[in-house]
Write a protein that holds these residues in place. Structure first.
Motif, short mmCIF file in Angstrom:
data_model
loop_
_atom_site.label_atom_id
_atom_site.label_comp_id
_atom_site.label_asym_id
_atom_site.label_seq_id
_atom_site.Cartn_x
_atom_site.Cartn_y
_atom_site.Cartn_z
N SER A 81 0.80 -1.23 0.00
CA SER A 81 0.00 0.00 0.00
C SER A 81 0.84 1.29 0.00
N HIS A 82 2.11 1.19 -0.33
CA HIS A 82 2.94 2.40 -0.49
C HIS A 82 4.07 2.09 -1.46
N THR A 83 3.92 2.55 -2.70
CA THR A 83 5.00 2.40 -3.67
C THR A 83 5.08 3.64 -4.58
N HIS A 84 6.24 3.80 -5.18
CA HIS A 84 6.43 4.83 -6.20
C HIS A 84 6.70 4.06 -7.50
N LEU A 85 5.71 3.22 -7.86
CA LEU A 85 5.86 2.23 -8.93
C LEU A 85 6.32 2.83 -10.27
N GLY A 153 4.63 11.99 -8.53
CA GLY A 153 5.60 12.74 -7.72
C GLY A 153 6.98 12.86 -8.33
N TYR A 154 7.10 12.43 -9.61
CA TYR A 154 8.38 12.62 -10.29
C TYR A 154 8.22 13.55 -11.51
N GLY A 155 7.16 14.36 -11.44
CA GLY A 155 6.99 15.40 -12.45
C GLY A 155 7.10 16.75 -11.78
N ALA A 187 3.38 17.00 -4.42
CA ALA A 187 4.18 17.59 -3.32
C ALA A 187 5.20 16.58 -2.81
N HIS A 188 6.10 16.17 -3.69
CA HIS A 188 7.11 15.16 -3.34
C HIS A 188 8.47 15.81 -3.10
N ALA A 189 8.68 16.99 -3.69
CA ALA A 189 9.92 17.76 -3.47
C ALA A 189 9.63 19.16 -3.98
N VAL A 224 1.82 13.89 0.65
CA VAL A 224 2.81 14.97 0.73
C VAL A 224 4.05 14.46 1.46
N PHE A 225 5.23 14.87 1.00
CA PHE A 225 6.48 14.55 1.72
C PHE A 225 6.71 15.66 2.74
N CYS A 226 6.24 15.42 3.96
CA CYS A 226 6.38 16.39 5.05
C CYS A 226 7.73 16.10 5.72
N VAL A 252 0.24 10.74 4.28
CA VAL A 252 1.39 11.63 4.42
C VAL A 252 2.68 10.87 4.71
N HIS A 253 3.77 11.26 4.02
CA HIS A 253 5.10 10.78 4.36
C HIS A 253 5.51 11.58 5.59
N ALA A 254 5.49 10.95 6.76
CA ALA A 254 5.60 11.69 8.01
C ALA A 254 6.77 11.23 8.86
N ASP A 255 7.53 12.20 9.38
CA ASP A 255 8.60 11.90 10.33
C ASP A 255 9.51 10.77 9.85
N GLU A 256 9.86 10.82 8.56
CA GLU A 256 10.73 9.76 8.02
C GLU A 256 12.15 9.92 8.57
N ILE A 257 12.65 11.17 8.54
CA ILE A 257 14.03 11.39 8.95
C ILE A 257 14.09 12.29 10.19
N ALA A 300 12.17 -1.75 4.86
CA ALA A 300 13.22 -1.94 3.85
C ALA A 300 13.85 -0.59 3.49
N THR A 301 13.09 0.48 3.66
CA THR A 301 13.64 1.82 3.42
C THR A 301 14.67 2.15 4.50
N SER A 302 14.34 1.89 5.76
CA SER A 302 15.29 2.13 6.85
C SER A 302 16.57 1.34 6.59
N TYR A 329 8.58 0.74 -2.63
CA TYR A 329 9.40 0.57 -3.84
C TYR A 329 9.60 1.90 -4.58
N ASN A 330 10.83 2.32 -4.73
CA ASN A 330 11.19 3.54 -5.47
C ASN A 330 12.68 3.46 -5.81
N PRO A 331 13.15 4.27 -6.75
CA PRO A 331 14.54 4.11 -7.19
C PRO A 331 15.60 4.66 -6.23
N GLY A 332 15.17 5.38 -5.20
CA GLY A 332 16.14 6.01 -4.30
C GLY A 332 16.21 5.33 -2.95
N SER A 333 15.20 5.58 -2.13
CA SER A 333 15.29 5.10 -0.74
C SER A 333 14.97 3.62 -0.60
N CYS A 334 14.34 3.01 -1.61
CA CYS A 334 14.03 1.59 -1.45
C CYS A 334 13.83 0.84 -2.77
#
Ligand code: NIG
Ligand code: FE
Length: 424
Positions: A81-85, A153-155, A187-189, A224-226, A252-257, A300-302, A329-334
């Protein structure tokens, strides 16, 4: 009633039968395990689940397909339920940077990270994105996944690319066995051209993009990447509330880092899920429990970010937060499509029990996509989405980690994936 497909003699049938909602606390350990189980399917629906034999009112004939479940473990189809396919390119060059100690936000700040995938995704044609995402989706299905969420989120400010990503997801949803649920994540970056004026980009998202996404029916959710240096808590609140006004459910992408208060925001806005939560505060976790916001955890991202920091999954469950698990799943963090590896990490590193893990990867994943009344458990009336594992029990799938245990995947009542060799 005549059945089209029967799976019988199932050593371990894990149904997850229960209320059609995300499970909490001890419910996350009540998986309803049936020994010597049997399942009957008609069309794309489950019509019977039980032990040993079929009841008299379910008939079979020469056209009924039989699958033997001896030595197998059957679960609801896994939900990622969370991918950047859908994206262009890859970022293996970041590995060397990470090995030298570069942080995720540092790479992003320097114009790499998400920005390099934005460039590759803008340059890719619809067909290139489609073919690449299809390959990943085939892989996901092979790992036992029957429903996937896919974010844009990649546009970023190139809205045509955002639309292209969501249209690829839509076409794949039509063409592929796996169901895809789309999320708008403009709102990804902060795009490079708006670096000095992020307010203008937020206005663009709220004023132009969100209404268009609604009009074109391109997404069910808004995300949103908060994060520090990306979108603030207040920016995120504004964007998610604008999404809600246009019928897009908030995630929301929350408190990731950094611990910014993303978990608190998720509870205040009424997000369906808050995702990552590695640095979530105790207060935020408490607020999420109270509001029933699902914690969508991505171990898997961590692992791949090499920070050694994982979300406090056990504490979240104890406090009553429903927990789901996804690849991210995404090309950067996971860069992995492997849900089974995520399940092993959740147990081996985050200490969830196998029962909590399978609940998080099925019914709680379904609830993360607001599909809990259709998928996520094996019971009459639900979609016939099942994974048959070549494993003697649930613990074995998690313990024997890093490999693929899938024997067959049933999607909408059809055999959508079948393993051709015993040594994979
Ligand atoms: O969930 N953190 C933001 N988004 C993704 C990573 C996307 C990327 O690095 O391309 C994530 O980790
Ligand atoms: Fe993500």
């Amino acid at each position: 009633m005549k059945a089209d497909l029967i799976i019988k003699n199932i050593d371990n049938l894990i149904t997850l039968r229960g209320p059609n909602r995300a499970r909490v606390k001890e419910e996350m350990r009540e998986i309803d395990l049936i020994k010597n189980g049997i399942i009957a399917i008609k069309g794309d629906k489950i019509i019977y689940v039980g032990e040993d034999k079929l009841p008299k009112d379910i008939q079979t004939d020469g056209n009924t397909i039989f699958i033997d479940g001896k030595g197998k473990t059957v679960t609801p189809g896994l939900v990622d339920s969370h991918t950047h396919l859908v994206h262009g390119g890859s970022r293996e060059h970041e590995l060397a940077m990470k090995l030298k100690g570069a942080g995720y936000l540092e790479i992003l700040e320097a114009g790499g990270g998400i920005h390099s995938t934005v460039k590759a995704t803008r340059e890719a044609t619809f067909d290139e994105l489609y073919r690449k995402a299809k390959k990943s989706l085939d892989r996901m299905l092979g790992y036992g996944v029957t429903t996937v969420e896919a974010k844009s989120g990649y546009g970023l400010d190139d809205f045509n690319t955002e639309i292209k990503q969501m249209e690829v997801a839509k076409k794949l949803n039509e063409d592929h066995h796996v169901d895809i649920v789309s999320t708008f994540m403009g709102a990804h970056a902060i795009p490079s051209s708006y670096k000095d004026n992020p307010r203008k980009f937020i206005d663009l998202i709220i004023g132009e993009m969100i209404p268009e996404v609604e009009k074109k029916k391109l997404a069910k959710f808004c995300d949103v990447f908060c994060e520090k240096g990306v979108f603030t808590v207040e920016d995120s609140r504004e964007i998610l509330e604008a999404g809600l006004k246009h019928g897009l459910l908030p995630k929301v992408h929350a408190d990731e880092i950094e611990s910014l208060g993303g978990a608190e925001l998720a509870a205040e806005v009424g997000c369906i899920t808050a995702d990552h939560l590695v640095a979530a505060s105790d207060k935020g976790i408490g607020m999420m429990a109270e509001k029933g916001v699902i914690a969508n955890l991505l171990p898997a991202t961590s692992f791949n970010l090499q920070t050694g920091k994982f979300a406090k999954a056990k504490k979240m469950i104890e406090e009553g937060v429903p927990v789901a698990l996804s690849t991210d799943y995404n090309p950067g963090s996971c860069p992995t499509e492997n849900m089974q590896l995520v399940m092993s990490f959740a147990s081996i590193i985050m200490k969830l029990t196998p029962e909590e893990v399978i609940t998080a990867a099925t019914i709680n994943g379904a609830a993360s996509l607001k599909l809990e009344d259709k998928i996520g458990s094996i019971e009459p009336g639900k979609k016939a989405d099942l994974t048959i594992f070549d494993a003697p029990n649930l613990d074995y799938i998690i313990y024997h980690f890093g490999i693929n245990h899938t024997d067959k995947v049933i999607k909408n009542g059809e055999i959508a994936f079948e393993r051709f060799s015993n040594i994979l």
